[in-house]
Design an enzyme around this catalytic site. Sequence first.
Site, PDB file in Angstrom:
ATOM      1  N   LYS A  90      -0.312 -24.471   5.185  1.00 14.63           N
ATOM      2  CA  LYS A  90       0.571 -23.390   4.739  1.00 14.63           C
ATOM      3  C   LYS A  90       0.454 -22.192   5.671  1.00 14.63           C
ATOM      4  O   LYS A  90      -0.584 -22.006   6.317  1.00 14.63           O
ATOM      5  CB  LYS A  90       0.176 -22.940   3.319  1.00 14.63           C
ATOM      6  N   HIS A 108      -6.464 -27.033  16.384  1.00 14.25           N
ATOM      7  CA  HIS A 108      -5.265 -27.868  16.529  1.00 14.25           C
ATOM      8  C   HIS A 108      -5.561 -28.998  17.519  1.00 14.25           C
ATOM      9  O   HIS A 108      -6.141 -28.763  18.581  1.00 14.25           O
ATOM     10  CB  HIS A 108      -4.095 -27.008  17.028  1.00 14.25           C
TER      11      HIS A 108
HETATM   12  C1  GRF Z   1      -7.489 -31.776  12.429  1.00 11.24           C
HETATM   13  O1  GRF Z   1      -6.969 -32.665  13.366  1.00 11.24           O
HETATM   14  C2  GRF Z   1      -7.173 -30.353  12.816  1.00 11.24           C
HETATM   15  O2  GRF Z   1      -7.109 -30.150  14.188  1.00 11.24           O
HETATM   16  C3  GRF Z   1      -5.795 -30.156  12.224  1.00 11.24           C
HETATM   17  O3  GRF Z   1      -5.826 -30.869  11.021  1.00 11.24           O
HETATM   18  C4  GRF Z   1      -6.792 -31.919  11.091  1.00 11.24           C
HETATM   19  C5  GRF Z   1      -7.719 -31.721   9.931  1.00 11.24           C
HETATM   20  O4  GRF Z   1      -8.594 -32.783   9.755  1.00 11.24           O
HETATM   21  N1  GRF Z   1      -5.454 -28.761  12.088  1.00 11.24           N
HETATM   22  P1  GRF Z   1      -9.745 -32.649   8.678  1.00 11.24           P
HETATM   23  O5  GRF Z   1      -9.086 -32.304   7.352  1.00 11.24           O
HETATM   24  O6  GRF Z   1     -10.668 -31.556   9.124  1.00 11.24           O
HETATM   25  O7  GRF Z   1     -10.420 -33.980   8.623  1.00 11.24           O
END
Ligand code: GRF
Length: 199
Positions: A90, A108
């Site tokens: 969000k 990211h």
């Molecule tokens: C990760 O790939 C992060 O970079 C992105 O969302 C994913 C989250 O994975 N923003 P998790 O929930 O920490 O396993």
Amino acid sequence: MNIGFFASHNGSNMQAVIDACKDGSLDANPSIVISNNGNAGAVKRAKKENIPYYIFNTTTYFSSVDLDNAMLNTLLQHEVELIILAGYMKKIGEKILRHYKGRIINIHPSLLPKYGGKGMYGTHVHEAVLKAGEKETGITIHIVDEEYDTGPIIAQTPISVTDDDTVDSLSKRVLEREHRFLVETIVKVVSEEINLEKL
Ligand code: GRF
């Protein structure tokens, strides 16, 4: 440093940071977990770790202004100093953005500005990387502003894409590296080797 996590899904990155706090490699305190999704793995992890957690979404708060206010009050109540978005789907409300300016960071799974923005999350990112025939992808950690994936970049690390990579193999490799890279970066933020105020 008191850390507040925002997470919508599994929360494996959040867990990596919590584990680093627990084993002493990161001098910080996981203070709260906020999720928009009551069924998120991140919420289960918060319960297991005895970290206070809150579900905030447009069902619990009908108006986005009330939602923003309630989230900010909760963060202040728990004296959160740094917010980590760890798979949070969000946008952040105006008041939180203003109050925590420069103290909200996001991870990211690509080398931003490539493969970021609305709709670029999870496997969509890795699919696009493979489709474009990239030889290299990576991870970006950046400060959060009002858009998706656009704030100042704090840290990036490259990851090779191999000829036989699939979405699954690439996602797995990137995620494993994310866990270590997020902790390494937060350690630098806490020790002020990375000064968020100067970015
Ligand atoms: C990760 O790939 C992060 O970079 C992105 O969302 C994913 C989250 O994975 N923003 P998790 O929930 O920490 O396993």
